[in-house]
Design a protein around this motif. Structure first.
Motif, PDB file in Angstrom:
ATOM      1  N   MET A 154      51.468  43.576  31.009  1.00  0.00           N
ATOM      2  CA  MET A 154      50.450  42.514  31.032  1.00  0.00           C
ATOM      3  C   MET A 154      51.108  41.142  31.174  1.00  0.00           C
ATOM      4  SD  MET A 154      47.429  43.870  30.891  1.00  0.00           S
ATOM      5  CE  MET A 154      48.180  45.063  32.008  1.00  0.00           C
ATOM      6  N   GLU A 155      52.234  40.956  30.511  1.00  0.00           N
ATOM      7  CA  GLU A 155      52.971  39.696  30.619  1.00  0.00           C
ATOM      8  C   GLU A 155      53.425  39.474  32.063  1.00  0.00           C
ATOM      9  OE1 GLU A 155      55.255  36.406  28.535  1.00  0.00           O
ATOM     10  OE2 GLU A 155      53.405  37.534  28.239  1.00  0.00           O
ATOM     11  N   SER A 156      53.935  40.524  32.688  1.00  0.00           N
ATOM     12  CA  SER A 156      54.373  40.426  34.073  1.00  0.00           C
ATOM     13  C   SER A 156      53.203  40.163  35.013  1.00  0.00           C
ATOM     14  CB  SER A 156      55.089  41.718  34.470  1.00  0.00           C
ATOM     15  OG  SER A 156      55.452  41.701  35.836  1.00  0.00           O
ATOM     16  N   GLN A 157      52.080  40.865  34.787  1.00  0.00           N
ATOM     17  CA  GLN A 157      50.917  40.687  35.652  1.00  0.00           C
ATOM     18  C   GLN A 157      50.322  39.295  35.492  1.00  0.00           C
ATOM     19  OE1 GLN A 157      49.968  43.144  37.904  1.00  0.00           O
ATOM     20  NE2 GLN A 157      48.834  41.403  38.725  1.00  0.00           N
ATOM     21  N   LEU A 158      50.360  38.762  34.287  1.00  0.00           N
ATOM     22  CA  LEU A 158      49.883  37.395  34.070  1.00  0.00           C
ATOM     23  C   LEU A 158      50.701  36.397  34.885  1.00  0.00           C
ATOM     24  CD1 LEU A 158      49.158  37.394  30.233  1.00  0.00           C
ATOM     25  CD2 LEU A 158      47.532  36.767  32.026  1.00  0.00           C
ATOM     26  N   THR A 163      50.633  32.837  39.517  1.00  0.00           N
ATOM     27  CA  THR A 163      51.209  32.388  40.790  1.00  0.00           C
ATOM     28  C   THR A 163      50.183  32.491  41.918  1.00  0.00           C
ATOM     29  OG1 THR A 163      53.420  33.072  40.100  1.00  0.00           O
ATOM     30  CG2 THR A 163      53.059  32.788  42.463  1.00  0.00           C
ATOM     31  N   GLN A 164      49.441  33.603  41.955  1.00  0.00           N
ATOM     32  CA  GLN A 164      48.416  33.784  42.976  1.00  0.00           C
ATOM     33  C   GLN A 164      47.306  32.744  42.827  1.00  0.00           C
ATOM     34  OE1 GLN A 164      48.224  35.387  45.609  1.00  0.00           O
ATOM     35  NE2 GLN A 164      46.059  35.561  46.144  1.00  0.00           N
ATOM     36  N   ALA A 165      46.883  32.486  41.592  1.00  0.00           N
ATOM     37  CA  ALA A 165      45.847  31.473  41.366  1.00  0.00           C
ATOM     38  C   ALA A 165      46.325  30.099  41.813  1.00  0.00           C
ATOM     39  CB  ALA A 165      45.468  31.450  39.881  1.00  0.00           C
ATOM     40  N   ASN A 166      47.592  29.811  41.579  1.00  0.00           N
ATOM     41  CA  ASN A 166      48.162  28.532  41.996  1.00  0.00           C
ATOM     42  C   ASN A 166      48.102  28.381  43.511  1.00  0.00           C
ATOM     43  OD1 ASN A 166      49.023  26.382  40.482  1.00  0.00           O
ATOM     44  ND2 ASN A 166      51.180  26.883  40.618  1.00  0.00           N
ATOM     45  N   ARG A 167      48.454  29.457  44.221  1.00  0.00           N
ATOM     46  CA  ARG A 167      48.404  29.418  45.688  1.00  0.00           C
ATOM     47  C   ARG A 167      46.974  29.195  46.183  1.00  0.00           C
ATOM     48  NH1 ARG A 167      52.580  33.684  45.684  1.00  0.00           N
ATOM     49  NH2 ARG A 167      50.914  35.246  45.692  1.00  0.00           N
ATOM     50  N   LEU A 168      46.032  29.867  45.552  1.00  0.00           N
ATOM     51  CA  LEU A 168      44.639  29.727  45.971  1.00  0.00           C
ATOM     52  C   LEU A 168      44.117  28.322  45.702  1.00  0.00           C
ATOM     53  CD1 LEU A 168      43.282  33.174  44.732  1.00  0.00           C
ATOM     54  CD2 LEU A 168      43.456  32.409  47.103  1.00  0.00           C
ATOM     55  N   LEU A 169      44.487  27.751  44.571  1.00  0.00           N
ATOM     56  CA  LEU A 169      44.042  26.382  44.260  1.00  0.00           C
ATOM     57  C   LEU A 169      44.584  25.387  45.282  1.00  0.00           C
ATOM     58  CD1 LEU A 169      44.437  26.343  40.361  1.00  0.00           C
ATOM     59  CD2 LEU A 169      42.312  26.419  41.658  1.00  0.00           C
ATOM     60  N   LYS A 170      45.840  25.548  45.640  1.00  0.00           N
ATOM     61  CA  LYS A 170      46.429  24.657  46.644  1.00  0.00           C
ATOM     62  C   LYS A 170      45.743  24.847  47.995  1.00  0.00           C
ATOM     63  CE  LYS A 170      50.865  23.139  48.582  1.00  0.00           C
ATOM     64  NZ  LYS A 170      50.320  23.040  49.949  1.00  0.00           N
ATOM     65  N   SER A 171      45.471  26.115  48.354  1.00  0.00           N
ATOM     66  CA  SER A 171      44.806  26.399  49.620  1.00  0.00           C
ATOM     67  C   SER A 171      43.410  25.791  49.653  1.00  0.00           C
ATOM     68  CB  SER A 171      44.720  27.917  49.820  1.00  0.00           C
ATOM     69  OG  SER A 171      43.988  28.221  50.990  1.00  0.00           O
ATOM     70  N   SER A 201      38.240  34.882  46.046  1.00  0.00           N
ATOM     71  CA  SER A 201      39.469  35.534  45.581  1.00  0.00           C
ATOM     72  C   SER A 201      39.890  34.977  44.228  1.00  0.00           C
ATOM     73  CB  SER A 201      40.593  35.346  46.605  1.00  0.00           C
ATOM     74  OG  SER A 201      40.266  35.948  47.841  1.00  0.00           O
ATOM     75  N   LEU A 202      39.759  33.678  44.060  1.00  0.00           N
ATOM     76  CA  LEU A 202      40.096  33.047  42.780  1.00  0.00           C
ATOM     77  C   LEU A 202      39.176  33.549  41.678  1.00  0.00           C
ATOM     78  CD1 LEU A 202      41.881  30.927  41.335  1.00  0.00           C
ATOM     79  CD2 LEU A 202      40.129  29.228  41.901  1.00  0.00           C
ATOM     80  N   SER A 203      37.910  33.834  42.026  1.00  0.00           N
ATOM     81  CA  SER A 203      36.943  34.316  41.039  1.00  0.00           C
ATOM     82  C   SER A 203      37.355  35.657  40.451  1.00  0.00           C
ATOM     83  CB  SER A 203      35.558  34.445  41.678  1.00  0.00           C
ATOM     84  OG  SER A 203      35.059  33.194  42.086  1.00  0.00           O
ATOM     85  N   ALA A 204      38.068  36.468  41.222  1.00  0.00           N
ATOM     86  CA  ALA A 204      38.528  37.749  40.694  1.00  0.00           C
ATOM     87  C   ALA A 204      39.581  37.547  39.608  1.00  0.00           C
ATOM     88  CB  ALA A 204      39.099  38.611  41.820  1.00  0.00           C
ATOM     89  N   LEU A 205      40.267  36.412  39.649  1.00  0.00           N
ATOM     90  CA  LEU A 205      41.323  36.117  38.681  1.00  0.00           C
ATOM     91  C   LEU A 205      40.803  35.379  37.465  1.00  0.00           C
ATOM     92  CD1 LEU A 205      44.102  34.900  41.158  1.00  0.00           C
ATOM     93  CD2 LEU A 205      43.865  37.178  40.147  1.00  0.00           C
ATOM     94  N   MET A 206      39.843  34.491  37.651  1.00  0.00           N
ATOM     95  CA  MET A 206      39.343  33.668  36.554  1.00  0.00           C
ATOM     96  C   MET A 206      37.942  33.167  36.870  1.00  0.00           C
ATOM     97  SD  MET A 206      41.999  30.558  37.410  1.00  0.00           S
ATOM     98  CE  MET A 206      41.696  29.663  35.898  1.00  0.00           C
ATOM     99  N   ASP A 207      37.217  32.795  35.847  1.00  0.00           N
ATOM    100  CA  ASP A 207      35.855  32.310  36.039  1.00  0.00           C
ATOM    101  C   ASP A 207      35.881  30.879  36.573  1.00  0.00           C
ATOM    102  OD1 ASP A 207      37.045  32.091  33.409  1.00  0.00           O
ATOM    103  OD2 ASP A 207      35.270  30.976  32.796  1.00  0.00           O
ATOM    104  N   LEU A 228      39.858  22.440  38.020  1.00  0.00           N
ATOM    105  CA  LEU A 228      40.864  23.201  38.752  1.00  0.00           C
ATOM    106  C   LEU A 228      41.186  22.567  40.099  1.00  0.00           C
ATOM    107  CD1 LEU A 228      39.574  26.826  38.027  1.00  0.00           C
ATOM    108  CD2 LEU A 228      41.471  25.630  36.905  1.00  0.00           C
ATOM    109  N   VAL A 229      40.167  22.045  40.761  1.00  0.00           N
ATOM    110  CA  VAL A 229      40.356  21.342  42.033  1.00  0.00           C
ATOM    111  C   VAL A 229      39.418  20.144  42.044  1.00  0.00           C
ATOM    112  CG1 VAL A 229      40.133  21.435  44.543  1.00  0.00           C
ATOM    113  CG2 VAL A 229      41.008  23.421  43.314  1.00  0.00           C
TER     114      VAL A 229
END
Length: 622
Positions: A154-158, A163-171, A201-207, A228-229
């Motif tokens: 879980m620590e690794s997946q977090l 990292t994925q959420a960060n990329r999506l926010l920048k995009s 895609s971001l919604s799958a990671l967080m609300d 977030l943005v």
């Protein structure tokens, strides 16, 4: 008149051609994920609105359906992780009833003790007890190790999801900028599709919630209000992963005590927020991973630690129950605390103006005494009163214990040595009223001690040089991670006769193996509220074997419930996807029908243009 017809038909041809292009694009992208159906709205031109021209390209977007889709996507991200991890935990305990499952090994150990009690002289029976005890300890340790592996996963997946959420926010922020600068309708529609897909895609990671802005951009916030943005400015997320986690790796708002990673957000406004401490993420896979790592899996570890501790202490401890006494007009209890050791908590149940509560008197070998948090004891709502007793090789007398307790309890109680050696009398001076006194006192002086009673240190702490398990908090909680350290006492492995013989008994005496069997199956022990077996904030009382069955049942029920929840959420997501697709997706039949209509309109405009041309040619020939 012919010139007007010529102009009108020419404009109509151009409009129809543009509409044909839009319909063709819709049909070509019918299967493209995230594509929203396009429409072209014409505008009237010329004197008296006699003409027509191509207007703007619009997306047939149902905002309410899109909002619901993102909500259900977050929910599905959460329940998928929940169901997956809880199913894995449940599988760790094995198939209930099988010989290799946890309950099967508990039953095997119980049967081995029962066989030994019926034939205490049998060397084979003694070896069978050691073998079954070793298998049980190994199984408990293996499950606990796998639980920690899941926490590390879980620590690794977090880390990956952050990292994925960060990329999506920048995009999303970059797409916001491009949308605000786009002048071409088709290009802008494509950019909006890309942005919506990134938010999904971001919604799958967080609300997340999307707030449209007047310039075509959107701002994103969590449901708790964290930005977030902000148009073209993304929040930067970071995760300080701790890698492989151990049982004592816990989350804390105090950075110096935190043993796991946390998600930090640096907002466009410059603020830095610990999203975990703020409870800012409440859905999506990240929320589920945090819950698994910090709540569900630590509780599973605590259940195993409590089981290991109960197994060890059921074999080695005397369950001391206070005897009610009245002296000098005061009431209280006499309780046998012979051989009291650090960690052998004494629980006083008291009643005062605020209700009934527990005082946990916690002996320690250190000065000042170790003072554990109540959450690490059996009752998180109790008041912990630590006190110091003489350390080994000294054995604290009743007077030593009484003096130490009296110094900590103060004037509300009278504490003294009383009656037989090791008995301590605790009387209430009026308020609060003493309702009960109990303790679990480790009897062997060392792992090699045969003892004079039926208790035996059959299980020891392999992480403490195979020392006694007493529940001590000196140098940290001995309970935490004990499931991974529990082992059969090497002294018993070497000399299996210790399972039967006491200092003053014969090898044919069945009293010890019978007592060990009873301690496993019938003697009631208190297990901590943190295990979650007895309900919210409630310790549970059970035999050790009964507690093992309760742990297995609770994990099975949790896995089944999570699977049902995930299946229900899957249906909700599919419904939301269907609604969004019906409102904003491409329907091939509708688009083909529209294509035929436009082809007919194109032909009609072409005929008008041909007729106008022929008329002009005739006029020119006159």
């Amino acid at each position: 008149m012919s010139l007007n017809a010529l102009n009108t038909s020419t404009a109509g041809l151009k409009l129809t051609q543009a509409q044909l292009g839009i319909v063709s694009q819709n049909i070509a992208n019918a299967g493209t994920v995230g594509y929203v159906r396009r429409t072209l709205d014409p505008v009237t031109t010329g004197p008296g609105n006699s003409g027509v021209a191509s207007g703007t390209i619009n997306r047939s977007l149902d905002a309410a359906a899109l909002k619901q889709l993102r909500l259900e996507t977050s929910g599905a991200g959460y329940t998928t992780v929940l169901s997956s991890v809880l199913s894995q935990i449940d599988k760790l305990y094995g198939t209930p009833g099988s010989s290799t499952s946890l309950d099967g090994l508990v039953n095997g150990f119980s049967s081995a003790l029962q066989t030994l009690a019926s034939d205490p002289t049998s060397a084979a029976a003694r070896s069978a007890v050691v073998t079954s005890a070793s298998s049980l300890a190994s199984q408990i340790g293996g499950i606990a190790g796998s639980v920690q592996d899941l926490r590390s996963a879980m620590e690794s997946q977090l880390s990956q999801d952050t990292t994925q959420a960060n990329r999506l926010l920048k995009s999303i922020a970059d797409l916001n900028t491009r949308v605000s600068q786009a002048s071409d309708g088709a290009n802008k529609a494509d950019l909006l599709d890309q942005r919506d897909q990134a938010v999904n895609s971001l919604s799958a990671l967080m609300d997340v919630q999307s707030v449209p802005q007047s310039d075509g951009t959107v701002s994103l916030i969590t449901t708790t209000g964290v930005t977030l943005v902000d148009r073209g400015n993304p929040t930067v997320l970071s995760f300080d992963s701790r890698g492989t986690l151990s049982p004592d790796s816990q989350y804390s708002t105090d950075p110096s005590k935190r043993g796991v990673g946390t998600i930090t957000a640096k907002t466009p406004g410059g603020a830095t927020i610990d999203l975990v401490a703020a409870g800012a993420i409440r859905s999506g896979s990240i929320a589920a991973e945090l819950e698994m790592r910090d709540t569900v899996l630590p509780q599973a570890q605590r259940q195993l630690d409590d089981l290991a501790a109960g197994l060890s202490r059921s074999m080695s401890d005397n369950q001391a129950v206070g005897t009610a006494v009245t002296a000098g007009g005061k009431s209280g209890f006499d309780i046998d605390l012979s051989n009291l050791k650090a960690g052998n908590a004494i629980t006083l149940t008291v009643k005062d103006g605020s209700g009934t509560r527990n005082l946990i008197l916690m002996p320690s070998y250190t000065t000042p005494p170790a003072s554990p948090d109540a959450s690490l004891t059996d009752d998180p709502n109790a008041t912990v009163v630590p006190f110091t007793i003489p350390a080994p090789p000294a054995t604290p007398s009743a007077s030593d214990i009484a003096s130490a307790i009296s110094a900590k309890l103060g004037s509300s109680y009278d504490v003294s040595a009383s009656g037989p050696s090791g008995t301590v009398r605790i009387l209430s001076n009026g308020t609060p009223t003493l309702l009960a006194a109990n303790a679990s006192v480790t009897q062997p002086a060392s792992p090699t001690d045969k003892g004079t009673g039926t208790q035996l240190a059959l299980f020891v702490d392999s992480g403490n040089k195979n020392g006694l398990y007493t529940g001590s908090f000196d140098g940290g909680s001995q309970l935490t991670g004990f499931a991974q350290r529990i082992a059969v006492n090497p002294a018993v492995v070497t000399n299996t006769a210790m399972l039967v013989t006491q200092t003053s008994t014969e090898v044919s005496d069945s009293s010890r193996p019978q007592a060990l069997y009873n301690a496993l199956n019938t003697t009631q022990r208190t297990f901590s509220a943190a295990s979650g077996i007895g309900g919210v904030n409630a310790p549970t009382t059970s035999s050790v074997s009964g507690f093992a069955r309760s742990v297995i049942a609770s994990q099975g029920a949790a896995a089944a419930s999570a699977q049902d929840l995930d299946e229900g959420q899957g249906i909700a997501l599919a419904t939301a996807q269907g609604r969004f697709s019906s409102q904003s997706g491409v329907n091939i039949d509708e688009e083909m029908s529209k294509l035929i209509e436009l082809q007919t309109a194109y032909t009609a405009n072409a005929r008008v243009l041909t007729a106008a041309r022929d008329m002009l040619d005739a006029l020119l020939r006159i």
